[in-house]
Design a protein around this motif. Sequence first.
Motif, short mmCIF file in Angstrom:
data_model
loop_
_atom_site.label_atom_id
_atom_site.label_comp_id
_atom_site.label_asym_id
_atom_site.label_seq_id
_atom_site.Cartn_x
_atom_site.Cartn_y
_atom_site.Cartn_z
N ARG A 86 0.92 -1.03 -0.08
CA ARG A 86 -0.01 -0.04 -0.01
C ARG A 86 0.75 1.22 0.09
N ARG A 87 1.82 1.29 0.73
CA ARG A 87 2.86 2.38 0.71
C ARG A 87 3.48 2.52 -0.54
N CYS A 88 4.02 1.33 -1.15
CA CYS A 88 4.69 1.43 -2.32
C CYS A 88 3.68 2.09 -3.30
N ALA A 89 2.48 1.59 -3.46
CA ALA A 89 1.49 2.04 -4.45
C ALA A 89 1.18 3.38 -4.07
N GLN A 90 1.19 3.63 -3.00
CA GLN A 90 0.72 5.23 -2.53
C GLN A 90 1.87 6.40 -3.01
N LYS A 91 3.23 5.80 -3.09
CA LYS A 91 4.35 6.77 -3.67
C LYS A 91 4.30 6.83 -5.23
N VAL A 92 3.96 5.74 -5.76
CA VAL A 92 3.64 5.87 -7.23
C VAL A 92 2.67 6.75 -7.55
N GLY A 93 1.49 6.77 -6.91
CA GLY A 93 0.50 7.77 -7.03
C GLY A 93 1.03 9.27 -6.68
N GLU A 94 1.63 9.40 -5.79
CA GLU A 94 2.26 10.75 -5.47
C GLU A 94 3.44 11.16 -6.52
N GLU A 95 4.11 10.23 -6.81
CA GLU A 95 5.16 10.60 -7.92
C GLU A 95 4.43 10.82 -9.15
N GLY A 96 3.33 10.36 -9.44
CA GLY A 96 2.62 10.14 -10.69
C GLY A 96 1.87 11.90 -10.93
N VAL A 97 1.46 12.30 -9.83
CA VAL A 97 0.89 13.63 -9.53
C VAL A 97 1.98 14.81 -9.86
N GLU A 98 3.03 14.42 -9.21
CA GLU A 98 4.21 15.37 -9.08
C GLU A 98 4.78 15.51 -10.62
N VAL A 99 4.83 14.51 -11.38
CA VAL A 99 5.12 14.38 -12.76
C VAL A 99 4.16 15.39 -13.46
N ALA A 100 2.94 14.93 -13.50
CA ALA A 100 1.96 15.83 -14.27
C ALA A 100 1.95 17.53 -13.75
N LEU A 101 2.18 17.80 -12.54
CA LEU A 101 2.31 19.10 -12.23
C LEU A 101 3.45 19.82 -12.79
#
Length: 208
Positions: A150-165
């Motif tokens: 869950r934590r690993c998946a959360q980090k992927v989500g966070e980094e994906g948002v940061e890439v988009a921004l």
Amino acid sequence: MNINADNVNKLAWEKMQGLIPCMVQDAESGRLLMQGYMNPEALQRTLDSGKITFYSRSKERQWTKGETTGHTLQLVSLTADCDQDAILALAHPQGPTCHLGNECCWEPEQQPIASELIELERTIAARKAALAEGNPGASYTATLLSDGIRRCAQKVGEEGVEVALAAVAQDDNALLNESADLLYHLLVVLHARDLTLTDVVNTLRERR
């Protein structure tokens, strides 16, 4: 031509007095590891043993790579080029290939760009193995894996948002750094699920 025991004699041995150059490539990263020469006996020994074996011109004998160091090259496949006078060997290196202790006989900047992802993945796999053995060390990767999927998946989500921004609101350097973070965390989440980059590539091949 895929080389096997039945077609060894079909190679153009006569062109170089019984020797054919053999380029060895990392089967996963595509990194060019080394180049040597094979005669029919060395090629047959490679097929029989599953370890890359050359004919050493200086030693004037068959020479299995890693026979003294243990850093062997485990055979994956052998193919000949269109003229049957050059061999490409795909292998899994068991340690450094170069006699100088380097991973290969060429400088890193002369290697395929994609090989960097494989090297990163191997580092992540090593951290995961150390964690399983109870020796996680102080690495961020081990900490992230120990926190669970869950934590690993959360980090992927966070980094994906940061890439988009970064893509819409920041400069190229920021986008490149955020993209590197996303790739790293994606590899971590794959390994948390016992999957690899190769599995992803195979899925892409199926879609082609």
